[in-house]
Enzyme design. Structure first.
Site, mmCIF file in Angstrom:
data_model
loop_
_atom_site.group_PDB
_atom_site.id
_atom_site.type_symbol
_atom_site.label_atom_id
_atom_site.label_comp_id
_atom_site.label_asym_id
_atom_site.label_seq_id
_atom_site.Cartn_x
_atom_site.Cartn_y
_atom_site.Cartn_z
ATOM 1 N N ARG A 1 76.609 50.689 62.983
ATOM 2 C CA ARG A 1 77.689 50.846 63.975
ATOM 3 C C ARG A 1 79.071 50.604 63.377
ATOM 4 O O ARG A 1 80.080 50.795 64.041
ATOM 5 C CB ARG A 1 77.463 49.874 65.140
ATOM 6 C CG ARG A 1 76.162 50.166 65.848
ATOM 7 C CD ARG A 1 76.085 49.612 67.241
ATOM 8 N NE ARG A 1 74.733 49.857 67.717
ATOM 9 C CZ ARG A 1 73.740 48.974 67.647
ATOM 10 N NH1 ARG A 1 73.965 47.783 67.172
ATOM 11 N NH2 ARG A 1 72.549 49.290 68.071
ATOM 12 N N PHE B 1 70.983 41.227 46.178
ATOM 13 C CA PHE B 1 69.629 40.757 46.519
ATOM 14 C C PHE B 1 68.985 41.820 47.433
ATOM 15 O O PHE B 1 68.515 41.535 48.515
ATOM 16 C CB PHE B 1 69.664 39.388 47.216
ATOM 17 C CG PHE B 1 70.369 38.319 46.432
ATOM 18 C CD1 PHE B 1 69.682 37.552 45.494
ATOM 19 C CD2 PHE B 1 71.722 38.068 46.614
ATOM 20 C CE1 PHE B 1 70.319 36.562 44.766
ATOM 21 C CE2 PHE B 1 72.376 37.082 45.885
ATOM 22 C CZ PHE B 1 71.676 36.318 44.960
ATOM 23 N N ASN C 1 69.924 38.997 37.038
ATOM 24 C CA ASN C 1 70.279 37.842 37.868
ATOM 25 C C ASN C 1 71.569 38.146 38.652
ATOM 26 O O ASN C 1 72.621 38.383 38.067
ATOM 27 C CB ASN C 1 70.482 36.641 36.948
ATOM 28 C CG ASN C 1 70.751 35.378 37.746
ATOM 29 O OD1 ASN C 1 71.035 35.429 38.956
ATOM 30 N ND2 ASN C 1 70.663 34.248 37.081
ATOM 31 N N ALA C 2 71.461 38.104 39.953
ATOM 32 C CA ALA C 2 72.592 38.498 40.798
ATOM 33 C C ALA C 2 73.814 37.606 40.553
ATOM 34 O O ALA C 2 74.955 38.092 40.603
ATOM 35 C CB ALA C 2 72.187 38.435 42.268
ATOM 36 N N ASP D 1 72.165 38.952 50.708
ATOM 37 C CA ASP D 1 70.960 38.482 51.406
ATOM 38 C C ASP D 1 70.029 37.763 50.422
ATOM 39 O O ASP D 1 68.955 38.269 50.067
ATOM 40 C CB ASP D 1 70.245 39.688 52.049
ATOM 41 C CG ASP D 1 69.068 39.264 52.923
ATOM 42 O OD1 ASP D 1 69.036 38.098 53.359
ATOM 43 O OD2 ASP D 1 68.182 40.106 53.165
ATOM 44 N N CYS E 1 67.691 33.054 54.818
ATOM 45 C CA CYS E 1 66.344 32.940 55.400
ATOM 46 C C CYS E 1 65.792 31.534 55.193
ATOM 47 O O CYS E 1 64.588 31.344 55.078
ATOM 48 C CB CYS E 1 65.414 34.020 54.858
ATOM 49 S SG CYS E 1 65.500 34.251 53.087
#
Ligand SMILES: C[S@@+](CC[C@H](N)C(=O)[O-])C[C@H]1O[C@@H](n2cnc3c(N)ncnc32)[C@H](O)[C@@H]1O
Length: 394
Positions: free
Chosen positions: A214, A226, A276-277, A297, A337
């Site tokens: 949206r 991620f 590795n992020a 994330d 999470c």
């Protein structure tokens, strides 16, 4: 009184029983009979108050019901039928083919997860009681959802040994289609049941794609950090975003993301960064790269409160990085999470990140876990997924 082995509770357990919390911690047990995995009757002050499954971890009994003990098959049949009775119509009405059919305690089936990918069910059963009654579990599942053709057990993870279990991955019914695919929104996804994460896909972020769709992102540059198999950013490409940059350490997840992009004819607009992020994001930032949307994330850095402090440091670095990498007037979706990280903690993180970068942020949406991952008020630990979607001015 039933013939089941008995677990006698200490008086201190009465509050948990009154609140109908389905976990009896070992410290609350005065003495007990039975073998690990048995269905047991729970007594308080010599009166039967509940029944459940006995296990070797800190949680001694996972309660299945408060009241007179029932046959395990009857409980399973009723709970599975109930879980299916509203999810299957809801999934159908939303055109969803991949969803969580059973979400553990929230569905009255502690330590049991069942994800459905079309007619394939993938089970994660983290309790000896379920493994000892595996045939019964599968029989009741097939009765509750007759459209299931294949059933796979996928018991992996570090938590298994403390439950007296080992890794156990096998096909229980039918065969596993090596080319199993499902659409997540507009994006076709391979489901790597055996080699992928969770039961194959992260079903809990499935509906976040719609939240993002949206936003005004026509022609946008999207960073998906991620990313796993990248369904969130690929969905935006399908809607007209210009470029998606995926950052992920799993080569399998990235090659499956490329497969999805090819299926959509959008592979030219995808950049895959494997590694590795934390390092890769720092590199993007140092090169002055900017994006209209940054999706961040990360995995659960704080599986419990014990790791919260270290986790918050990691989250803070990522929040600042996201604000650096987004264009002024752009958006950041930040997910966590970790059950131990609250929505308020995410807000605080956004505030600190904004102060650090002298930016203004507005929280425009707070995505959470979807309808097929319900939360029982008795077990707030089941509410693990939180996100904030922010507009950022710099
Ligand atoms: C919560 S999942 C992302 C789910 C994804 N957004 C989706 O909707 O499918 C976290 C991902 O981060 C990856 N990961 C974990 N640690 C990482 C690291 N240090 N660098 C890069 N990727 C990492 C995992 O492989 C996993 O795919």
């Amino acid at each position: 009184m039933s013939h089941l082995p008995k677990v006698h509770l200490k008086p201190s357990a009465s509050e948990g029983i009154a609140r109908r919390h389905p976990w009896i911690y070992r410290g609350a047990v005065a003495h007990s009979q039975g073998e690990m995995g048995d269905l047991v009757e729970v007594l308080l002050d010599r009166r039967p108050v509940a029944f459940g499954l006995l296990g070797p971890s800190d949680i001694a009994v996972r309660i299945l019901g408060f009241g007179p003990a029932e046959d395990l098959g009857a409980v399973l049949s009723r709970r599975l039928a109930s879980a299916a009775s509203w999810r299957i119509p809801m999934a159908r009405s939303r055109g969803v083919q991949a969803f969580r059919l059973v979400h553990g305690e929230s569905d009255g089936l502690p330590a049991a997860v069942v994800d459905l990918y079309g007619s394939t069910a993938v089970l994660q059963l983290s309790h000896l009681g379920w493994i000892r009654n595996l045939d019964l579990f599968v029989r009741c599942l097939l009765e509750a959802v007759p459209s299931i053709r294949s059933v796979v057990l996928k018991n992996t993870g570090k938590h298994l040994p403390k439950e007296g279990l080992q890794e156990d991955v096998r096909v229980l019914i039918g065969s596993l289609d090596q080319d199993l695919t499902v659409p997540l929104g507009r994006v076709p996804q391979r489901v790597p049941v055996l080699k992928g994460q969770k039961t194959g896909l992260y079903l809990d972020t499935r509906d976040w794609a719609e939240d993002l769709s949206r936003l005004p992102l026509e022609g946008a540059r999207v960073l998906d950090a991620f990313s796993y198999q990248g369904h969130l950013s690929l969905n935006l490409l399908a809607l007209g975003a210009r470029e998606a940059v995926l950052v992920e350490q799993s080569p399998l997840a990235l090659s499956n993301a490329l497969w999805s992009a090819r299926g959509l004819g959008l592979q030219e607009r995808v950049t895959l960064l494997e590694g590795n992020a934390f390092d890769l994001l720092k590199g993007l930032d140092q090169r002055g790269e900017k994006f209209n949307l940054v999706i961040m994330d990360p995995p659960p850095f704080a599986p419990s409160r014990r790791n919260l402090e270290g986790a918050m440091r990691g989250y803070r670095e990522l929040m600042v990085r996201a604000i650096n990498l987004v264009l002024s007037g752009g958006f950041v979706l930040f997910g966590s999470c970790s059950h131990a990280v609250s929505h308020d903690a995410l807000l605080e993180l956004a505030l600190k990140g904004a102060l650090d970068r002298s930016a203004q942020v507005r929280v425009i949406h707070r995505p959470a876990q979807p309808w097929d991952h319900p939360v029982s008020p008795q077990v707030p630990q089941g509410e693990y997924l939180k996100g904030i979607l922010m507009e950022v001015d710099k």
